[in-house]
Write a protein that holds these residues in place. Structure first.
Motif, PDB file in Angstrom:
ATOM      1  N   ASP A  57       5.691  14.197   2.126  1.00  0.00           N
ATOM      2  CA  ASP A  57       6.356  14.010   0.832  1.00  0.00           C
ATOM      3  C   ASP A  57       6.417  12.545   0.426  1.00  0.00           C
ATOM      4  N   LYS A  58       6.132  11.641   1.363  1.00  0.00           N
ATOM      5  CA  LYS A  58       6.186  10.201   1.078  1.00  0.00           C
ATOM      6  C   LYS A  58       4.792   9.607   0.895  1.00  0.00           C
ATOM      7  N   ARG A  59       3.753  10.445   0.857  1.00  0.00           N
ATOM      8  CA  ARG A  59       2.380   9.942   0.905  1.00  0.00           C
ATOM      9  C   ARG A  59       2.019   9.021  -0.250  1.00  0.00           C
ATOM     10  N   ASP A  60       2.639   9.209  -1.407  1.00  0.00           N
ATOM     11  CA  ASP A  60       2.298   8.388  -2.572  1.00  0.00           C
ATOM     12  C   ASP A  60       3.272   7.237  -2.794  1.00  0.00           C
ATOM     13  N   GLU A  61       4.207   7.057  -1.883  1.00  0.00           N
ATOM     14  CA  GLU A  61       5.171   5.968  -2.012  1.00  0.00           C
ATOM     15  C   GLU A  61       4.646   4.704  -1.333  1.00  0.00           C
ATOM     16  N   LYS A  62       5.012   3.561  -1.892  1.00  0.00           N
ATOM     17  CA  LYS A  62       4.656   2.293  -1.257  1.00  0.00           C
ATOM     18  C   LYS A  62       5.499   2.092  -0.007  1.00  0.00           C
ATOM     19  N   ILE A  63       4.888   1.530   1.000  1.00  0.00           N
ATOM     20  CA  ILE A  63       5.558   1.377   2.287  1.00  0.00           C
ATOM     21  C   ILE A  63       6.794   0.487   2.166  1.00  0.00           C
ATOM     22  N   MET A  64       6.756  -0.489   1.276  1.00  0.00           N
ATOM     23  CA  MET A  64       7.879  -1.402   1.127  1.00  0.00           C
ATOM     24  C   MET A  64       9.151  -0.669   0.703  1.00  0.00           C
ATOM     25  N   ASP A  76       0.833  -1.196   0.000  1.00  0.00           N
ATOM     26  CA  ASP A  76       0.000   0.000   0.000  1.00  0.00           C
ATOM     27  C   ASP A  76       0.871   1.251   0.000  1.00  0.00           C
ATOM     28  N   THR A  77       0.309   2.340  -0.472  1.00  0.00           N
ATOM     29  CA  THR A  77       0.975   3.626  -0.304  1.00  0.00           C
ATOM     30  C   THR A  77       0.701   4.142   1.100  1.00  0.00           C
ATOM     31  N   VAL A  78       1.491   5.106   1.515  1.00  0.00           N
ATOM     32  CA  VAL A  78       1.307   5.707   2.835  1.00  0.00           C
ATOM     33  C   VAL A  78      -0.096   6.304   2.943  1.00  0.00           C
ATOM     34  N   TRP A  79      -0.523   7.015   1.915  1.00  0.00           N
ATOM     35  CA  TRP A  79      -1.835   7.665   1.945  1.00  0.00           C
ATOM     36  C   TRP A  79      -2.963   6.642   2.019  1.00  0.00           C
ATOM     37  N   ALA A  80      -2.855   5.573   1.245  1.00  0.00           N
ATOM     38  CA  ALA A  80      -3.906   4.548   1.222  1.00  0.00           C
ATOM     39  C   ALA A  80      -4.027   3.859   2.572  1.00  0.00           C
ATOM     40  N   THR A  81      -2.891   3.574   3.201  1.00  0.00           N
ATOM     41  CA  THR A  81      -2.958   2.875   4.487  1.00  0.00           C
ATOM     42  C   THR A  81      -3.520   3.787   5.572  1.00  0.00           C
ATOM     43  N   MET A  82      -3.274   5.097   5.460  1.00  0.00           N
ATOM     44  CA  MET A  82      -3.853   6.049   6.413  1.00  0.00           C
ATOM     45  C   MET A  82      -5.375   6.115   6.267  1.00  0.00           C
ATOM     46  N   ARG A  83      -5.846   6.224   5.041  1.00  0.00           N
ATOM     47  CA  ARG A  83      -7.292   6.316   4.820  1.00  0.00           C
ATOM     48  C   ARG A  83      -7.989   5.031   5.240  1.00  0.00           C
ATOM     49  N   LEU A  84      -7.359   3.890   4.954  1.00  0.00           N
ATOM     50  CA  LEU A  84      -7.945   2.607   5.360  1.00  0.00           C
ATOM     51  C   LEU A  84      -8.028   2.502   6.870  1.00  0.00           C
TER      52      LEU A  84
END
Length: 321
Positions: A126-133, A93-101
């Motif tokens: 600045d990392k919100r669209d990056e994948k956590i991995m 997941d991206t940082v933003w997606a995992t936050m919203r989830l």
């Protein structure tokens, strides 16, 4: 002030027969920072896991903001944010997606402005669209904290939050914790880094072998359990301590050039004055006095080892020169 968390008679015995918690009673004040200290295997993570509804207790009761963690699980759990020891993010997941989830899982309405603020506070925007991995270990740790704050909890549990992170991130987290406390969030911190507890906590709890052996305000704890030392630097060395000074707990160091007087700060009344008079009567001249007192780490080591005194001291103040 009414407690935000009340733990009563909490026990946990695993199928193997190991008793992780033994009738724990604990009251956590609303808006405080409580540091829970203890060696590995003392029961810190088990206690947190039960309060957060992850592990079932064998017996006892936990109330979070008035909600029973078993009977009113959803209401209680919505109040709590948890930053676990282990990295538990979905790495794809991206940082933003995992936050919203994470926010949605707690039934909170969409609030992108709040999520943005959390990410900015943790230097993750600045990392919100990056994948956590693809993030570094420190950034992944920040994402865990951001997830725990996504649903605006009243209580935040930080289970060894700075284990293995760099000094810069540790300081950032300390500052974040202070800001959260100022906003009214209650914070429970478990840590192996005693300086974290000394730096941030309002109260200190010590857990050993599944039991809370002590909980007190930090300042009161250090006053009550800490010992002090007075170092007397002599003009001429002593070969032995004169018999007339036998009533004082003294030791000789620095090849006889230093007398060390160890005492309980709370019980000390006239001991120092009496010692200085006795030295004058013996014709023992000194050129310098220096006081020191137990650190929180010294007190913690003594407690977990089952002792009530304190052996090692750290410099605190210059008395005279």
């Amino acid at each position: 002030m009414d407690p935000i968390i009340t733990v009563s008679g909490l026990t946990k015995t695993y199928a193997s027969g190991f008793q992780a918690l033994k009738s724990v009673d604990l009251s956590i004040r609303r808006g405080e920072i409580l540091a829970l200290l203890g060696p590995n295997g003392a029961g810190k993570t088990t206690l947190i896991s039960i309060i957060c509804g992850i592990v079932n207790a064998t017996s006892g009761q936990v109330l979070v903001n008035g909600h029973d963690i078993v009977r009113n699980y959803r209401a209680a759990r919505k109040t709590i944010g948890l930053v676990p020891q282990e990295l538990t993010n979905n790495m794809f997941d991206t940082v933003w997606a995992t936050m919203r989830l994470s926010r949605g899982l707690f039934g909170k309405k969409r609030d992108d402005a709040h999520l943005e603020k959390v990410l900015r506070d943790l230097s993750l925007w600045d990392k919100r669209d990056e994948k956590i991995m693809g993030l570094s270990g420190g950034m992944k740790r920040r994402v865990l904290i951001a997830k725990a704050l996504s649903h605006e909890p009243d209580v935040l549990f930080l289970d060894e939050p700075t284990a293995g992170v760099d000094v810069e991130l540790r300081r950032d987290m300390w500052e974040m914790v202070r800001r959260l406390r100022e906003s009214g969030v209650t914070i429970i911190l478990t840590t192996h880094y005693i300086e974290e507890a000394e730096e941030m906590a309002d109260r200190i709890g010590v857990i050993r072998q599944g039991e809370i052996i002590l909980i007190d305000d930090k300042a009161a704890l250090m006053r009550k359990l800490g010992t002090k030392q007075l170092s007397i630097h002599l003009q001429q060395p002593l070969l032995t301590i004169p018999a007339s000074l036998a009533e004082f707990p003294l030791s000789l160091t620095d090849e006889g050039y230093e007398l060390v007087y160890t005492f309980d700060a709370l019980k000390e009344q006239t001991g120092i004055a009496g010692l200085l008079r006795a030295l004058a009567q013996e014709g023992i001249d000194f050129k310098d006095l220096h006081s020191s007192q137990s650190s929180l780490e010294d007190i913690f080591v003594e407690l977990v080892n089952g002792r009530s005194g304190s052996a090692v001291t750290t410099p605190s103040a210059q008395v005279a020169s």
